[in-house]
Design a protein around this motif. Structure first.
Motif, short mmCIF file in Angstrom:
data_model
loop_
_atom_site.label_atom_id
_atom_site.label_comp_id
_atom_site.label_asym_id
_atom_site.label_seq_id
_atom_site.Cartn_x
_atom_site.Cartn_y
_atom_site.Cartn_z
N SER A 49 0.83 -1.18 0.00
CA SER A 49 0.00 0.00 0.00
C SER A 49 0.88 1.24 0.00
CB SER A 49 -0.90 0.01 1.23
OG SER A 49 -0.13 0.12 2.41
N LEU A 50 0.23 2.40 -0.14
CA LEU A 50 0.96 3.66 -0.09
C LEU A 50 1.67 3.84 1.24
CD1 LEU A 50 1.62 6.53 -1.13
CD2 LEU A 50 -0.58 7.26 -0.20
N TRP A 51 1.00 3.44 2.33
CA TRP A 51 1.58 3.64 3.66
C TRP A 51 2.75 2.71 3.91
CZ3 TRP A 51 -0.14 7.97 5.52
CH2 TRP A 51 -1.40 8.42 5.14
N SER A 52 2.67 1.46 3.43
CA SER A 52 3.81 0.56 3.61
C SER A 52 5.01 1.01 2.77
CB SER A 52 3.40 -0.87 3.23
OG SER A 52 3.01 -0.95 1.87
N ALA A 54 5.58 4.12 1.95
CA ALA A 54 6.08 5.33 2.60
C ALA A 54 6.95 4.99 3.81
CB ALA A 54 4.91 6.22 3.02
N TRP A 55 6.50 4.03 4.61
CA TRP A 55 7.29 3.64 5.79
C TRP A 55 8.62 3.03 5.38
CZ3 TRP A 55 8.58 4.65 10.34
CH2 TRP A 55 9.17 3.72 11.18
N PRO A 240 -9.31 7.88 3.72
CA PRO A 240 -7.99 7.24 3.74
C PRO A 240 -7.09 7.62 2.57
CG PRO A 240 -9.71 5.66 4.25
CD PRO A 240 -10.40 6.90 3.77
N ASN A 241 -7.69 8.00 1.45
CA ASN A 241 -6.92 8.37 0.27
C ASN A 241 -6.71 9.87 0.13
OD1 ASN A 241 -6.72 5.66 -1.32
ND2 ASN A 241 -8.86 5.80 -0.70
N ALA A 244 -3.26 12.01 3.25
CA ALA A 244 -1.81 12.16 3.16
C ALA A 244 -1.36 13.62 3.06
CB ALA A 244 -1.27 11.35 1.97
N VAL A 317 8.41 13.19 5.25
CA VAL A 317 7.09 12.57 5.10
C VAL A 317 6.47 12.95 3.76
CG1 VAL A 317 4.75 12.50 6.03
CG2 VAL A 317 6.71 12.43 7.58
N LEU A 321 5.29 10.22 0.89
CA LEU A 321 3.88 10.07 0.58
C LEU A 321 3.51 10.56 -0.81
CD1 LEU A 321 2.15 11.06 3.94
CD2 LEU A 321 2.47 8.78 2.99
#
Length: 326
Positions: A49-52, A54-55, A240-241, A244, A317, A321
């Protein structure tokens, strides 16, 4: 085939240069199970996903690591200042006024004989508290109003846009001088309330634009066609989308709010003595900059490092993102 030899089934795979190549079934299965193949799945073949993503990028970014360590240290000393200093920021000795570094007092003393090191450590509590609480208030208020205006549109959207225009026209420092000068409280809440009052329009504009962009996507239209309610569309599919950009702006703004609190306290309308604040200490040390520059440099340096750390964190960040920067 006619000669009776067994030929494995053939699979076609892209070469990555516009062509194709023949693969046997075993080779094709191996390619599909490979962690990096087939569209970039993550561990156990699950798509990232975008968050994974990004992390993963943040963990490899030295700017994020350094700024995060600085911020964690600031949070630690804000919660437990007695862990690195045993003195009290309100204990002063006029006989030691403007003296330099001594044993047990590495930063020296200010014009009132107070330990500069102790006051610098305790000043972090005020700055971090104001920055975090103001950012949370701005993010919640601005995101809710902006998301509702962007999702429903119409008259409410137009009214909110005109209101934000009015707030954008108010100079922040001048507004603080006018509004906070009539408040006599020595707590951080008037300063936090003022920052939230003038800070929410920026987050509202960001949230509104993100929601307007997200609600035009095909998956939102498909969910709407399947009968999803407005609350489900907004909370499960759009928010959620669209969150960011709000997170990025809020992270960068946190450092700005800390600097704003110090500015207002320096001007005498923010926090007031006996409160401990870097802005108060900088204001008190300014007349003695020639005789005791250390009393000005240490709180100023702590303020600059704190603001820089949060801005660097926000930049890291943002880079993680923003898919366009990959």
């Amino acid at each position: 085939m006619p000669d009776g030899r067994h030929e494995p089934e053939q699979a076609i795979a892209g070469t990555g240069m516009g062509g194709t190549m023949d693969l046997g079934v075993d080779e094709a299965e191996t390619l599909e199970k490979r962690p990096g193949g087939g569209g970039g799945p993550g561990p156990e073949g699950k798509p990232r996903s975008l968050w994974s993503d990004a992390w993963r990028d943040l963990r490899r970014n030295p700017v994020f690591i350094v700024s995060a360590l600085v911020i964690l240290f600031l949070v630690f000393i804000s919660l437990w200042p007695s862990a690195i200093t045993s003195g009290s920021p309100l204990t002063c000795d006029l006989s030691k006024a403007q003296e330099g570094s001594q044993s047990g007092h590495p930063f020296g003393f200010d014009g009132q004989g107070c330990d500069v090191y102790t006051r610098t450590v305790y000043g972090a509590r005020t700055s971090v508290a104001v920055g975090v609480l103001a950012t949370l208030g701005v993010a919640v208020l601005g995101s809710v109003l902006g998301a509702l205006a962007g999702f429903f549109g119409g008259v409410g959207d137009s009214v909110l846009s005109r209101i934000t225009d009015v707030f954008f026209a108010i100079p922040v420092v001048l507004g603080g001088l006018v509004l906070l000068s009539v408040i006599t409280s020595n707590t951080v809440w008037p300063v936090i309330g003022f920052i939230v009052l003038l800070g929410w329009p920026q987050l509202s504009r960001i949230a509104r634009g993100s929601v307007i962009t997200a609600k035009q996507n095909d998956y939102v239209q498909a969910a709407r066609a399947l009968g999803a309610s407005n609350s489900r569309l907004l909370l499960r599919h759009i928010a959620p989308n669209a969150v960011a950009p709000v997170i990025v702006v809020a992270t960068i703004a946190l450092g700005t709010y800390i600097a704003l609190e110090a500015t207002l306290s320096y001007l005498g309308v923010g926090l007031k003595p006996p409160s401990v604040s870097w802005g108060i200490d900088i204001s008190a040390a300014s007349p003695y900059i020639r005789n005791a520059p250390h009393a000005l440099l240490w709180p100023s340096g702590a303020l600059a490092i704190t603001v820089l750390a949060f801005i660097m964190l926000g930049d890291a960040v943002r880079d993680a993102l923003d898919p366009k920067l990959r």
